[in-house]
Design a protein around this motif. Structure first.
Motif, PDB file in Angstrom:
ATOM      1  N   TYR A   1       3.156   2.287  11.737  1.00  0.00           N
ATOM      2  CA  TYR A   1       3.427   1.206  10.790  1.00  0.00           C
ATOM      3  C   TYR A   1       2.216   0.950   9.901  1.00  0.00           C
ATOM      4  O   TYR A   1       2.352   0.763   8.685  1.00  0.00           O
ATOM      5  CB  TYR A   1       3.812  -0.065  11.555  1.00  0.00           C
ATOM      6  N   SER A   2       1.030   0.972  10.483  1.00  0.00           N
ATOM      7  CA  SER A   2      -0.186   0.689   9.718  1.00  0.00           C
ATOM      8  C   SER A   2      -0.412   1.719   8.608  1.00  0.00           C
ATOM      9  O   SER A   2      -0.864   1.378   7.521  1.00  0.00           O
ATOM     10  CB  SER A   2      -1.400   0.615  10.634  1.00  0.00           C
ATOM     11  N   ALA A   3      -0.077   2.990   8.852  1.00  0.00           N
ATOM     12  CA  ALA A   3      -0.249   4.034   7.837  1.00  0.00           C
ATOM     13  C   ALA A   3       0.714   3.818   6.672  1.00  0.00           C
ATOM     14  O   ALA A   3       0.346   3.974   5.507  1.00  0.00           O
ATOM     15  CB  ALA A   3      -0.036   5.412   8.452  1.00  0.00           C
ATOM     16  N   VAL A   4       1.944   3.444   6.983  1.00  0.00           N
ATOM     17  CA  VAL A   4       2.933   3.170   5.935  1.00  0.00           C
ATOM     18  C   VAL A   4       2.519   1.934   5.145  1.00  0.00           C
ATOM     19  O   VAL A   4       2.567   1.924   3.913  1.00  0.00           O
ATOM     20  CB  VAL A   4       4.341   2.993   6.543  1.00  0.00           C
ATOM     21  N   GLU A   5       2.078   0.923   5.835  1.00  0.00           N
ATOM     22  CA  GLU A   5       1.641  -0.305   5.192  1.00  0.00           C
ATOM     23  C   GLU A   5       0.453  -0.031   4.248  1.00  0.00           C
ATOM     24  O   GLU A   5       0.433  -0.520   3.112  1.00  0.00           O
ATOM     25  CB  GLU A   5       1.246  -1.319   6.262  1.00  0.00           C
ATOM     26  N   ASP A   6      -0.496   0.774   4.696  1.00  0.00           N
ATOM     27  CA  ASP A   6      -1.645   1.127   3.858  1.00  0.00           C
ATOM     28  C   ASP A   6      -1.211   1.897   2.615  1.00  0.00           C
ATOM     29  O   ASP A   6      -1.717   1.672   1.514  1.00  0.00           O
ATOM     30  CB  ASP A   6      -2.667   1.951   4.639  1.00  0.00           C
ATOM     31  N   ARG A   7      -0.279   2.828   2.780  1.00  0.00           N
ATOM     32  CA  ARG A   7       0.198   3.623   1.635  1.00  0.00           C
ATOM     33  C   ARG A   7       0.940   2.755   0.630  1.00  0.00           C
ATOM     34  O   ARG A   7       0.809   2.937  -0.576  1.00  0.00           O
ATOM     35  CB  ARG A   7       1.097   4.763   2.127  1.00  0.00           C
TER      36      ARG A   7
ATOM     37  N   ALA B   1       0.293  -0.213  -0.050  1.00  0.00           N
ATOM     38  CA  ALA B   1      -0.688  -1.080  -0.714  1.00  0.00           C
ATOM     39  C   ALA B   1      -1.420  -0.373  -1.858  1.00  0.00           C
ATOM     40  O   ALA B   1      -2.065  -1.033  -2.673  1.00  0.00           O
ATOM     41  CB  ALA B   1      -1.698  -1.585   0.310  1.00  0.00           C
ATOM     42  N   VAL B   2      -1.298   0.954  -1.949  1.00  0.00           N
ATOM     43  CA  VAL B   2      -1.969   1.708  -3.008  1.00  0.00           C
ATOM     44  C   VAL B   2      -1.229   1.468  -4.325  1.00  0.00           C
ATOM     45  O   VAL B   2      -0.019   1.700  -4.406  1.00  0.00           O
ATOM     46  CB  VAL B   2      -1.999   3.220  -2.674  1.00  0.00           C
ATOM     47  N   PRO B   3      -1.930   0.999  -5.364  1.00  0.00           N
ATOM     48  CA  PRO B   3      -1.254   0.728  -6.636  1.00  0.00           C
ATOM     49  C   PRO B   3      -0.885   2.006  -7.376  1.00  0.00           C
ATOM     50  O   PRO B   3      -1.393   3.088  -7.072  1.00  0.00           O
ATOM     51  CB  PRO B   3      -2.304  -0.066  -7.419  1.00  0.00           C
ATOM     52  N   GLY B   4       0.023   1.875  -8.353  1.00  0.00           N
ATOM     53  CA  GLY B   4       0.342   3.009  -9.208  1.00  0.00           C
ATOM     54  C   GLY B   4       1.783   3.455  -9.196  1.00  0.00           C
ATOM     55  O   GLY B   4       2.136   4.414  -9.857  1.00  0.00           O
ATOM     56  N   SER B   5       2.640   2.768  -8.461  1.00  0.00           N
ATOM     57  CA  SER B   5       4.043   3.169  -8.408  1.00  0.00           C
ATOM     58  C   SER B   5       4.923   1.929  -8.357  1.00  0.00           C
ATOM     59  O   SER B   5       4.703   1.032  -7.552  1.00  0.00           O
ATOM     60  CB  SER B   5       4.306   4.034  -7.173  1.00  0.00           C
ATOM     61  N   LYS B   6       5.934   1.892  -9.236  1.00  0.00           N
ATOM     62  CA  LYS B   6       6.857   0.752  -9.222  1.00  0.00           C
ATOM     63  C   LYS B   6       7.651   0.687  -7.925  1.00  0.00           C
ATOM     64  O   LYS B   6       7.956  -0.382  -7.427  1.00  0.00           O
ATOM     65  CB  LYS B   6       7.801   0.821 -10.415  1.00  0.00           C
ATOM     66  N   SER B   7       7.981   1.848  -7.371  1.00  0.00           N
ATOM     67  CA  SER B   7       8.740   1.839  -6.113  1.00  0.00           C
ATOM     68  C   SER B   7       7.908   1.254  -4.975  1.00  0.00           C
ATOM     69  O   SER B   7       8.421   0.507  -4.143  1.00  0.00           O
ATOM     70  CB  SER B   7       9.242   3.239  -5.764  1.00  0.00           C
ATOM     71  N   ARG B   8       6.613   1.600  -4.925  1.00  0.00           N
ATOM     72  CA  ARG B   8       5.757   1.020  -3.882  1.00  0.00           C
ATOM     73  C   ARG B   8       5.590  -0.478  -4.081  1.00  0.00           C
ATOM     74  O   ARG B   8       5.473  -1.227  -3.123  1.00  0.00           O
ATOM     75  CB  ARG B   8       4.402   1.724  -3.841  1.00  0.00           C
ATOM     76  N   GLU B   9       5.579  -0.934  -5.343  1.00  0.00           N
ATOM     77  CA  GLU B   9       5.521  -2.375  -5.609  1.00  0.00           C
ATOM     78  C   GLU B   9       6.730  -3.086  -5.009  1.00  0.00           C
ATOM     79  O   GLU B   9       6.648  -4.237  -4.609  1.00  0.00           O
ATOM     80  CB  GLU B   9       5.444  -2.641  -7.113  1.00  0.00           C
ATOM     81  N   ARG B  10       7.868  -2.381  -4.945  1.00  0.00           N
ATOM     82  CA  ARG B  10       9.088  -2.939  -4.350  1.00  0.00           C
ATOM     83  C   ARG B  10       9.121  -2.756  -2.834  1.00  0.00           C
ATOM     84  O   ARG B  10      10.064  -3.165  -2.174  1.00  0.00           O
ATOM     85  CB  ARG B  10      10.320  -2.263  -4.950  1.00  0.00           C
TER      86      ARG B  10
ATOM     87  N   ALA C   1       9.034   0.334  -1.367  1.00  0.00           N
ATOM     88  CA  ALA C   1       9.759   1.564  -1.061  1.00  0.00           C
ATOM     89  C   ALA C   1       8.790   2.746  -1.050  1.00  0.00           C
ATOM     90  O   ALA C   1       7.842   2.802  -1.826  1.00  0.00           O
ATOM     91  CB  ALA C   1      10.846   1.805  -2.095  1.00  0.00           C
ATOM     92  N   LEU C   2       9.048   3.689  -0.175  1.00  0.00           N
ATOM     93  CA  LEU C   2       8.229   4.890  -0.055  1.00  0.00           C
ATOM     94  C   LEU C   2       9.165   6.091  -0.061  1.00  0.00           C
ATOM     95  O   LEU C   2      10.172   6.115   0.655  1.00  0.00           O
ATOM     96  CB  LEU C   2       7.438   4.823   1.255  1.00  0.00           C
ATOM     97  N   GLY C   3       8.857   7.092  -0.866  1.00  0.00           N
ATOM     98  CA  GLY C   3       9.692   8.285  -0.945  1.00  0.00           C
ATOM     99  C   GLY C   3       9.666   9.087   0.348  1.00  0.00           C
ATOM    100  O   GLY C   3       8.729   8.988   1.149  1.00  0.00           O
ATOM    101  N   VAL C   4      10.693   9.886   0.548  1.00  0.00           N
ATOM    102  CA  VAL C   4      10.804  10.698   1.761  1.00  0.00           C
ATOM    103  C   VAL C   4       9.611  11.636   1.899  1.00  0.00           C
ATOM    104  O   VAL C   4       9.014  11.736   2.976  1.00  0.00           O
ATOM    105  CB  VAL C   4      12.127  11.499   1.766  1.00  0.00           C
ATOM    106  N   SER C   5       9.238  12.305   0.826  1.00  0.00           N
ATOM    107  CA  SER C   5       8.115  13.253   0.918  1.00  0.00           C
ATOM    108  C   SER C   5       6.807  12.532   1.238  1.00  0.00           C
ATOM    109  O   SER C   5       5.986  13.054   1.999  1.00  0.00           O
ATOM    110  CB  SER C   5       7.980  14.060  -0.370  1.00  0.00           C
ATOM    111  N   GLU C   6       6.609  11.341   0.691  1.00  0.00           N
ATOM    112  CA  GLU C   6       5.400  10.583   1.010  1.00  0.00           C
ATOM    113  C   GLU C   6       5.396  10.141   2.468  1.00  0.00           C
ATOM    114  O   GLU C   6       4.374  10.166   3.134  1.00  0.00           O
ATOM    115  CB  GLU C   6       5.266   9.365   0.100  1.00  0.00           C
ATOM    116  N   PHE C   7       6.568   9.712   2.955  1.00  0.00           N
ATOM    117  CA  PHE C   7       6.661   9.304   4.355  1.00  0.00           C
ATOM    118  C   PHE C   7       6.344  10.480   5.272  1.00  0.00           C
ATOM    119  O   PHE C   7       5.613  10.341   6.247  1.00  0.00           O
ATOM    120  CB  PHE C   7       8.056   8.751   4.665  1.00  0.00           C
TER     121      PHE C   7
END
Length: 61
Positions: A21-27, A29-38, A40-46
């Motif tokens: 969970y902590s790794a997903v939460e950290d990812r 938090a990285v700025p630069g993607s509208k989906s991450r702002e919402r 959401a994390l893409g399958v390939s990133e996960f």
């Protein structure tokens, strides 16, 4: 966190991936993607953060 990928036609599970969970939460938090702002994390990133837990990695699938 757990990601389960299903077959599009049969909805049978094809793969399961688990990431801390902590790794997903950290990812997220990285700025630069509208989906991450919402939150959401893409399958390939996960998958980059995760380990495949099913089927076992040594099965060649």
């Amino acid at each position: 966190m757990l990601l389960v990928l299903l077959d599009n036609l049969t909805l049978e599970p094809r793969e399961m991936w688990e990431a801390p969970y902590s790794a997903v939460e950290d990812r997220l938090a990285v700025p630069g993607s509208k989906s991450r702002e919402r939150g959401a994390l893409g399958v390939s990133e996960f998958k980059k953060l995760a380990d495949r837990i099913w089927p076992a990695s040594d099965t060649g699938l």
